[in-house]
Motif scaffolding. Structure first.
Motif, short mmCIF file in Angstrom:
data_model
loop_
_atom_site.label_atom_id
_atom_site.label_comp_id
_atom_site.label_asym_id
_atom_site.label_seq_id
_atom_site.Cartn_x
_atom_site.Cartn_y
_atom_site.Cartn_z
N MET B 126 0.83 -1.20 0.00
CA MET B 126 0.00 0.00 0.00
C MET B 126 0.86 1.25 0.00
O MET B 126 0.56 2.22 -0.68
CB MET B 126 -0.92 0.03 1.22
CG MET B 126 -2.05 -0.97 1.23
SD MET B 126 -2.95 -1.05 -0.30
CE MET B 126 -3.47 0.65 -0.39
N SER B 127 1.94 1.21 0.77
CA SER B 127 2.75 2.43 0.81
C SER B 127 3.58 2.57 -0.46
O SER B 127 4.10 3.63 -0.74
CB SER B 127 3.60 2.50 2.08
OG SER B 127 4.50 1.43 2.14
N LEU B 128 3.65 1.51 -1.22
CA LEU B 128 4.24 1.60 -2.56
C LEU B 128 3.23 2.17 -3.54
O LEU B 128 3.56 2.44 -4.68
CB LEU B 128 4.65 0.22 -3.06
CG LEU B 128 6.09 -0.22 -2.94
CD1 LEU B 128 6.25 -1.59 -3.59
CD2 LEU B 128 7.00 0.77 -3.60
N ARG B 129 1.99 2.29 -3.11
CA ARG B 129 0.91 2.78 -3.96
C ARG B 129 0.68 1.90 -5.18
O ARG B 129 0.55 2.40 -6.29
CB ARG B 129 1.18 4.23 -4.40
CG ARG B 129 1.10 5.25 -3.28
CD ARG B 129 -0.28 5.28 -2.66
NE ARG B 129 -0.47 6.37 -1.71
CZ ARG B 129 -0.32 6.27 -0.39
NH1 ARG B 129 0.04 5.11 0.16
NH2 ARG B 129 -0.56 7.29 0.40
N VAL B 130 0.63 0.60 -4.94
CA VAL B 130 0.32 -0.31 -6.03
C VAL B 130 -1.12 -0.04 -6.49
O VAL B 130 -1.94 0.45 -5.72
CB VAL B 130 0.46 -1.79 -5.64
CG1 VAL B 130 1.91 -2.12 -5.34
CG2 VAL B 130 -0.42 -2.13 -4.44
N ASP B 131 -1.38 -0.37 -7.74
CA ASP B 131 -2.71 -0.11 -8.29
C ASP B 131 -3.67 -1.27 -8.08
O ASP B 131 -4.87 -1.17 -8.34
CB ASP B 131 -2.60 0.19 -9.79
CG ASP B 131 -1.74 1.41 -10.03
OD1 ASP B 131 -1.78 2.33 -9.20
OD2 ASP B 131 -1.01 1.44 -11.04
N GLY B 132 -3.13 -2.39 -7.62
CA GLY B 132 -3.97 -3.56 -7.37
C GLY B 132 -3.15 -4.60 -6.63
O GLY B 132 -1.92 -4.54 -6.64
N ILE B 133 -3.84 -5.51 -5.98
CA ILE B 133 -3.12 -6.52 -5.19
C ILE B 133 -3.67 -7.91 -5.46
O ILE B 133 -4.88 -8.11 -5.52
CB ILE B 133 -3.23 -6.19 -3.68
CG1 ILE B 133 -2.35 -4.99 -3.34
CG2 ILE B 133 -2.86 -7.39 -2.82
CD1 ILE B 133 -2.15 -4.76 -1.87
N VAL B 134 -2.75 -8.83 -5.63
CA VAL B 134 -3.12 -10.23 -5.74
C VAL B 134 -2.64 -10.93 -4.47
O VAL B 134 -1.45 -10.90 -4.16
CB VAL B 134 -2.46 -10.89 -6.97
CG1 VAL B 134 -2.80 -12.37 -7.03
CG2 VAL B 134 -2.91 -10.19 -8.24
N ILE B 135 -3.56 -11.51 -3.75
CA ILE B 135 -3.20 -12.20 -2.52
C ILE B 135 -3.09 -13.69 -2.81
O ILE B 135 -4.09 -14.35 -3.06
CB ILE B 135 -4.23 -11.93 -1.42
CG1 ILE B 135 -4.24 -10.42 -1.12
CG2 ILE B 135 -3.91 -12.72 -0.16
CD1 ILE B 135 -5.26 -10.01 -0.09
N ALA B 136 -1.87 -14.17 -2.80
CA ALA B 136 -1.63 -15.57 -3.13
C ALA B 136 -1.19 -16.33 -1.90
O ALA B 136 -0.29 -17.15 -1.93
CB ALA B 136 -0.58 -15.67 -4.24
N THR B 137 -1.84 -16.01 -0.80
CA THR B 137 -1.56 -16.71 0.45
C THR B 137 -2.88 -16.75 1.20
O THR B 137 -3.88 -16.19 0.75
CB THR B 137 -0.48 -15.98 1.26
OG1 THR B 137 -0.25 -16.68 2.47
CG2 THR B 137 -0.91 -14.57 1.59
#
Lengths: 342, 342
Positions: B126-137
């Motif tokens: 989030m602090s990298l300001r990603v535009d989306g997240i894939v949770i693979a765990t």
DNA sequence: TCGTGTTTCTGGAGCGCTCCATTTTTGATT
DNA sequence: AATCAAAAATGGAGCGCTCCAGAAACACGA
């Protein structure tokens, strides 16, 4: 409504920034910045107020802004080559162990990904403005062309590099450990299976030297491709077929050793009764109960820790002479090697 | 001196920025920005001039600045759990394949690293300001607390998630494929070894259902820990000792199957003559010649591609209803399963 | 030649921080 | 109470980009 207590970010709601935190805590933005960076010289009362405000607003610092303003990212980039070869796992944890307490993050880049956007993985890391780079793959000219920050090559030491320190396990010594262990068990006909790539080259060299020192004739077979399981399998089949008197095989890494174990099985050779097998890397594979593989442990955590130290030293003094640091490998004896039966 | 031709960045030399490129190319900084982003509507002549200047100055865009100014990083974050379980490799390449052409990078975070600096890996992204997240765990509550961008859970579908799409292989179907393959070979006494974790839970469930449907009694043994090789080994030993009539074992993943193979060997059972063995994941391990493991392929590349599409859809329309997408697994038959010998 | 639309290009504002010089507060000492 | 050094807190400048509104250049028909 939708505005009560802890702020859940709704669409359109601007993310809180350092100013929002400052006014919520009744301090200046500079003080918030100091708290964020864990700087000393902030009174406990103010620090607590800021922390409370951060929590209440669910504030997350914007690292892009921090990087831009500070001209440093507090991030170390690591260039990996292949996720499937697990030697990097220890390396990463060694790196992390050293860097985390200093507030540095470790970011991973691998060559195959993001290849469309950057010419080399180093390029990608450079535009992230990493503060240092660990190259954990075969270094190439063009990587160094893009380089602009302290760098250290980890794991590969056979390629001369223009401007980087080198930290690696001593592959020559590791190979000698393997050969001498086998010789000590009475083996005379010892084969080696290897593949492309820097570390493998050195390991083969070490094997050859150790064999000659013991007055033995080396038998080296190189797989078609790299250092994967199938290469180890193919090379081992050839080795066994051409030298039926072979009593031991030393593989350039554990993955190839797995291939060698397959070849031994297919040729009706039991391990360790009819054939001793020894790998390199002490990967998770080696400890599997099916293999119980004797292997050379390159101590990748130490390599990672050493790489971290080398990088930190160079960040302090960029003009210090380049160094090569070698980590002493260790032999891990399991059940895949045994005394030769006459 | 030290200033001839291609600029090698020396200590202290400021890195070129977009203004330097602009003046070198005789255009405005805005035009340089357009070229950098590959925008249309730039005349070929100017574009070439800018590219030449970039090359000449050895300019690297500063992603921190781009992220800050644009309020987007053009980066997708992926949260991994363990580098040693190689199922993520296919996932990453599926993700990358979809995102790269659109100019998005894929950045990896794993929970163990950077734990000191962020509460969860999601925080870090989030602090990298990603535009989306894939949770693979395995997704957790607190991950979603920090979430602020579109997210998709990949691989785990048993845990209900508050605000994310789900893309996974259909573990229930996969288990059924495994059981039915064994039943088709005449096996009646089929054991299952499993461990902690979401996918494993579903696979066990699918196994149980398929067994009952075939009028067979399930035998499940759970390892002490997670789903590692040693857990598979321990659980398989118990299974074999308690049910000597077992003719087949289905393991929750390939790594546990490797453990099962070790257990079989230690109990004097040959594979596939005395015991059929089937895994899950179709990892590199499964194709090793020593195992030639029949396994269920969860088609992780497709899962990755599906996750990418789901994420892109959600970025376009954040209010669309949440979806769960299941990828149909495939059975890969190798040499570790055979007809039961009476 | 002059509009008139279209394409190409430009300057300014501002993103959210860090760093630094300066100001304010605190506390010890006369 | 007055003085002064040390500690704590502040405001401003600026990092290198993107985005946007508007200016300039160009194309083409009247």
């Amino acid at each position: 409504m939708g505005d009560n207590g802890r702020v859940t970010q709704e669409t359109g709601a601007r993310r809180p920034n350092i100013y929002d935190v400052a006014s919520a805590a009744g301090v200046s933005k500079s003080l918030v910045s100091l708290v964020l960076r864990g700087a000393p010289g902030v009174s406990p009362a103010r620090r607590a107020a800021v922390e409370e405000a951060i929590e209440r607003l669910n504030y997350r610092p914007n690292r892009a802004a921090a990087t831009l303003a500070g001209n440093r990212s507090r991030t170390i980039g690591v260039v990996l080559d292949d996720y499937r070869n697990l030697w990097f796992v220890g390396l990463l944890s060694g790196l992390h162990e050293q860097f985390a307490p200093l507030g540095f993050r470790v970011a991973v880049a691998d060559p195959s990904f993001n290849a469309h956007l950057d010419r080399t993985p180093v390029d990608g890391l450079m535009s992230l403005r990493v503060d240092g780079i660990v190259i954990a793959t075969e270094p190439s000219e063009e990587m160094f062309a893009a380089l602009d920050v302290p760098a250290v090559v980890a794991g590969n030491r056979d390629i001369p590099v223009p401007g980087a320190d080198v930290v690696a396990n001593d592959d020559l010594v590791g190979s000698r450990l393997a050969v001498e262990h086998l010789v000590g068990l009475g083996h005379r006909e010892i084969g080696h299976v290897t593949g492309g790539g820097g570390a493998a080259r050195l390991r083969a060299q070490g094997y050859e030297a150790a064999m000659r020192e013991n007055g033995l004739r080396p038998h080296i077979k190189e797989g078609q491709g790299l250092t994967m399981e199938s290469d180890g399998y193919q090379a081992s089949l050839k080795l066994l077929d051409q030298n039926p008197s072979l009593t031991a095989i030393f593989a350039a890494n554990d993955t190839m050793a797995l291939g060698a174990a397959g070849a031994a099985r297919d040729r009706g050779r039991r391990i360790p009764e009819d054939l001793s097998l020894i790998g390199y890397d002490n990967s998770p594979l080696a400890s599997a109960n099916l293999l119980r593989l004797t292997t050379v442990d390159g101590r990748n955590e130490e390599v990672g820790a050493g790489a971290a130290k080398a990088l930190l030293d160079r960040m302090k003094d960029p003009s210090a002479p380049l160094r090569t640091m070698l980590v002493e490998p260790e032999l891990v004896i399991r059940a895949s090697t045994a005394a030769v039966t006459v």
